[in-house]
Motif scaffolding. Structure first.
Motif, PDB file in Angstrom:
ATOM      1  N   GLN A   1      47.044  41.593  27.871  1.00 16.34           N
ATOM      2  CA  GLN A   1      46.601  41.869  29.223  1.00 16.34           C
ATOM      3  C   GLN A   1      45.978  43.251  29.249  1.00 16.34           C
ATOM      4  N   THR A   2      44.863  43.376  29.948  1.00 19.77           N
ATOM      5  CA  THR A   2      44.235  44.675  30.124  1.00 19.77           C
ATOM      6  C   THR A   2      43.739  44.780  31.550  1.00 19.77           C
ATOM      7  N   GLY A   3      43.595  46.000  32.007  1.00 20.89           N
ATOM      8  CA  GLY A   3      43.076  46.209  33.347  1.00 20.89           C
ATOM      9  C   GLY A   3      41.580  45.972  33.383  1.00 20.89           C
TER      10      GLY A   3
ATOM     11  N   GLN B   1      41.713  47.209  39.236  1.00 16.38           N
ATOM     12  CA  GLN B   1      42.814  47.729  38.423  1.00 16.38           C
ATOM     13  C   GLN B   1      43.756  48.577  39.264  1.00 16.38           C
ATOM     14  N   ARG B   2      43.198  49.353  40.198  1.00 16.23           N
ATOM     15  CA  ARG B   2      44.029  50.212  41.053  1.00 16.23           C
ATOM     16  C   ARG B   2      44.982  49.405  41.924  1.00 16.23           C
TER      17      ARG B   2
ATOM     18  N   GLY C   1      46.253  46.516  40.969  1.00  9.90           N
ATOM     19  CA  GLY C   1      47.207  45.832  40.103  1.00  9.90           C
ATOM     20  C   GLY C   1      46.717  44.588  39.385  1.00  9.90           C
TER      21      GLY C   1
ATOM     22  N   GLN D   1      45.328  42.238  36.516  1.00  7.61           N
ATOM     23  CA  GLN D   1      45.416  42.275  35.053  1.00  7.61           C
ATOM     24  C   GLN D   1      44.592  41.134  34.463  1.00  7.61           C
TER      25      GLN D   1
END
Length: 127
Positions: free
Chosen positions: A4-6, A12-13, A15, A17
């Motif tokens: 999993q990556t942002g 991304q801020r 949440g 993923q």
């Protein structure tokens, strides 16, 4: 993508993923929390719009070449039922890839039920 990556930026801020992004598709996991709710106590439509836009943008990026940058030029979100606190999954996919425009779709599911469906057109900027 195995981890999993942002997705970067605003998504991304809040949440989001990225669970997978490959071959014209992408899947995003998201945990709906209290701060994502509207005054009615359901998932804010703007959060859903961000999530589908992000999933489709990630899907488009799997098809772009060097110097191509996707930019959302049109986004339509159909809200099917209220979202609630807890996990949800957004799946985006490229439907038609052209030289300058790409059309995508996305679906949002929570607890095995459809929450929203979206269609978007992305312009491919050449830098």
């Amino acid at each position: 993508m195995s981890e999993q990556t942002g997705p970067g930026g605003f998504a991304q801020r809040i949440g989001a993923q990225v669970e997978d992004a490959d071959d014209g598709g992408a899947r995003i996991a998201f945990e709906v929390r209290e701060e994502h709710l509207n005054p009615a106590g359901t998932l804010h439509g703007g959060v859903l719009a961000t999530l589908v836009d992000t999933a489709m943008g990630q899907a488009v990026r799997t098809t772009t070449g060097e110097g191509e940058v996707p930019a959302t030029s049109q986004l339509t979100v159909t809200y099917l039922r209220p979202g609630s606190p807890g996990p949800l999954v957004v799946t985006g996919r490229v439907r038609t890839r052209g030289k300058h425009l790409t059309v995508c779709e996305a679906d949002v599911e929570q607890d095995g039920e459809a929450v929203a469906h979206a269609v978007a057109t992305f312009a491919l900027l050449h830098r």
